[in-house]
Design a protein around this motif. Structure first.
Motif, short mmCIF file in Angstrom:
data_model
loop_
_atom_site.label_atom_id
_atom_site.label_comp_id
_atom_site.label_asym_id
_atom_site.label_seq_id
_atom_site.Cartn_x
_atom_site.Cartn_y
_atom_site.Cartn_z
N ILE A 3 0.81 -1.15 -0.07
CA ILE A 3 0.18 -0.09 -0.07
C ILE A 3 0.91 1.26 -0.05
N LYS A 4 0.44 2.15 -0.77
CA LYS A 4 1.17 3.46 -0.67
C LYS A 4 0.17 4.71 -0.21
N GLU A 5 0.71 5.82 0.10
CA GLU A 5 -0.28 6.79 0.41
C GLU A 5 -0.87 7.24 -0.88
N GLY A 6 -2.41 7.44 -0.70
CA GLY A 6 -3.06 8.07 -1.81
C GLY A 6 -3.77 6.84 -2.52
N ASP A 7 -3.54 5.57 -2.15
CA ASP A 7 -4.24 4.43 -2.87
C ASP A 7 -5.62 4.07 -2.23
N LEU A 8 -6.41 3.73 -3.20
CA LEU A 8 -7.72 3.41 -2.95
C LEU A 8 -7.63 2.03 -2.26
N VAL A 9 -8.25 1.79 -0.85
CA VAL A 9 -8.02 0.39 -0.24
C VAL A 9 -9.23 -0.03 0.28
N GLU A 10 -9.35 -1.28 0.58
CA GLU A 10 -10.60 -1.86 1.14
C GLU A 10 -10.17 -2.53 2.41
N VAL A 11 -10.89 -2.35 3.69
CA VAL A 11 -10.65 -2.77 4.78
C VAL A 11 -11.50 -4.22 4.95
N THR A 12 -10.51 -5.15 5.43
CA THR A 12 -10.90 -6.64 5.57
C THR A 12 -11.35 -7.22 6.71
N ALA A 13 -11.07 -6.36 7.91
CA ALA A 13 -11.36 -6.90 9.08
C ALA A 13 -11.89 -5.79 9.94
N GLY A 14 -12.38 -6.21 11.14
CA GLY A 14 -12.90 -5.08 12.16
C GLY A 14 -14.14 -4.23 11.94
N ALA A 21 -11.85 3.19 0.79
CA ALA A 21 -11.41 4.60 1.05
C ALA A 21 -10.04 4.89 0.84
N LYS A 22 -9.57 6.06 0.97
CA LYS A 22 -8.39 6.41 0.54
C LYS A 22 -7.35 6.35 1.63
N LYS A 32 1.78 -0.10 9.80
CA LYS A 32 0.14 0.67 10.05
C LYS A 32 -0.30 1.62 8.73
N VAL A 33 -1.54 1.78 8.67
CA VAL A 33 -1.79 2.61 7.77
C VAL A 33 -3.28 3.38 8.24
N ILE A 34 -3.34 4.80 7.92
CA ILE A 34 -4.25 5.62 8.39
C ILE A 34 -5.20 5.75 7.20
N ILE A 35 -6.43 5.27 7.09
CA ILE A 35 -7.44 5.40 6.18
C ILE A 35 -8.66 6.54 6.15
N LEU A 70 -5.29 -3.84 -1.46
CA LEU A 70 -5.32 -2.64 -2.42
C LEU A 70 -6.65 -2.98 -3.50
N VAL A 71 -7.35 -1.85 -3.72
CA VAL A 71 -8.48 -1.89 -4.73
C VAL A 71 -7.84 -1.60 -6.26
N CYS A 72 -7.87 -2.64 -7.18
CA CYS A 72 -7.40 -2.47 -8.42
C CYS A 72 -8.18 -1.51 -9.19
N SER A 73 -7.51 -0.65 -9.80
CA SER A 73 -8.16 0.38 -10.65
C SER A 73 -8.52 -0.32 -11.82
N SER A 74 -8.13 -1.24 -12.36
CA SER A 74 -8.52 -1.69 -13.57
C SER A 74 -9.59 -2.59 -13.36
N CYS A 75 -9.66 -3.61 -12.72
CA CYS A 75 -10.83 -4.52 -12.72
C CYS A 75 -11.64 -4.06 -11.35
N GLY A 76 -11.25 -3.29 -10.43
CA GLY A 76 -12.28 -2.71 -9.39
C GLY A 76 -12.37 -3.94 -8.26
N ALA A 77 -11.68 -4.82 -8.34
CA ALA A 77 -11.57 -5.74 -7.01
C ALA A 77 -10.64 -5.56 -6.09
N SER A 78 -10.94 -5.98 -4.75
CA SER A 78 -9.81 -5.73 -3.81
C SER A 78 -8.94 -6.99 -4.13
N THR A 79 -7.82 -6.58 -3.97
CA THR A 79 -6.80 -7.97 -4.51
C THR A 79 -5.52 -7.62 -3.67
N ARG A 80 -5.06 -8.87 -3.65
CA ARG A 80 -3.47 -8.88 -3.20
C ARG A 80 -2.54 -8.37 -4.38
#
Ligand SMILES: [Zn+2]
Length: 116
Positions: A3-14, A21-22, A32-35, A70-80
């Motif tokens: 993950i990099k700053e500015g990425d669109l990500v998906e939270v998978t737990a909690g 969100a970004k 750790k990451v702040i979203i 990470l959310v893929c900007s191409s296929c829209g799925a949350s992915t490794r």
């Protein structure tokens, strides 16, 4: 680090599982990451010069990077993500689901360049 700053990500737990969100800030050392809008807590503040009213302050707290995809900007799925070398010797990360490249993560190095 996937993950990099500015990425669109998906939270998978909690509590915020499923939220997209970004990523605002990535702490590589702590892993750790702040979203944006995720893991909000109320911080109670005393009356002070800067904050004459006191009261509750809502802020985001960091969460573990392993709970974030990470959310893929191409296929829209949350992915490794994987990483691979390109022909010019630079390294990029890519979506493991559709294979689309998602940005350079290391500058070109002659050692890994394809010479043909
Ligand atoms: Zn994809």
């Amino acid at each position: 680090m996937h993950i990099k700053e500015g990425d669109l990500v998906e939270v998978t737990a909690g509590d915020d599982r499923g939220t997209r969100a970004k990523a605002l800030k990535v702490d590589r050392q702590a892993g750790k990451v702040i979203i944006e809008g995720v893991n909000r807590v109320y911080k109670h503040v005393r009356r002070s010069q800067r904050n004459p009213q006191g009261g509750r302050l809502s802020k985001e707290m960091p969460i573990q990077l392993s709970n974030v995809l990470l959310v893929c900007s191409s296929c829209g799925a949350s992915t490794r993500t994987g990483s691979r070398h390109l022909d010019d010797g630079s390294k990029e990360r890519y979506c493991k689901k559709c294979g689309a490249g998602m940005g350079q993560i290391a500058p070109p190095r002659a050692r890994y360049a394809k010479t043909s």
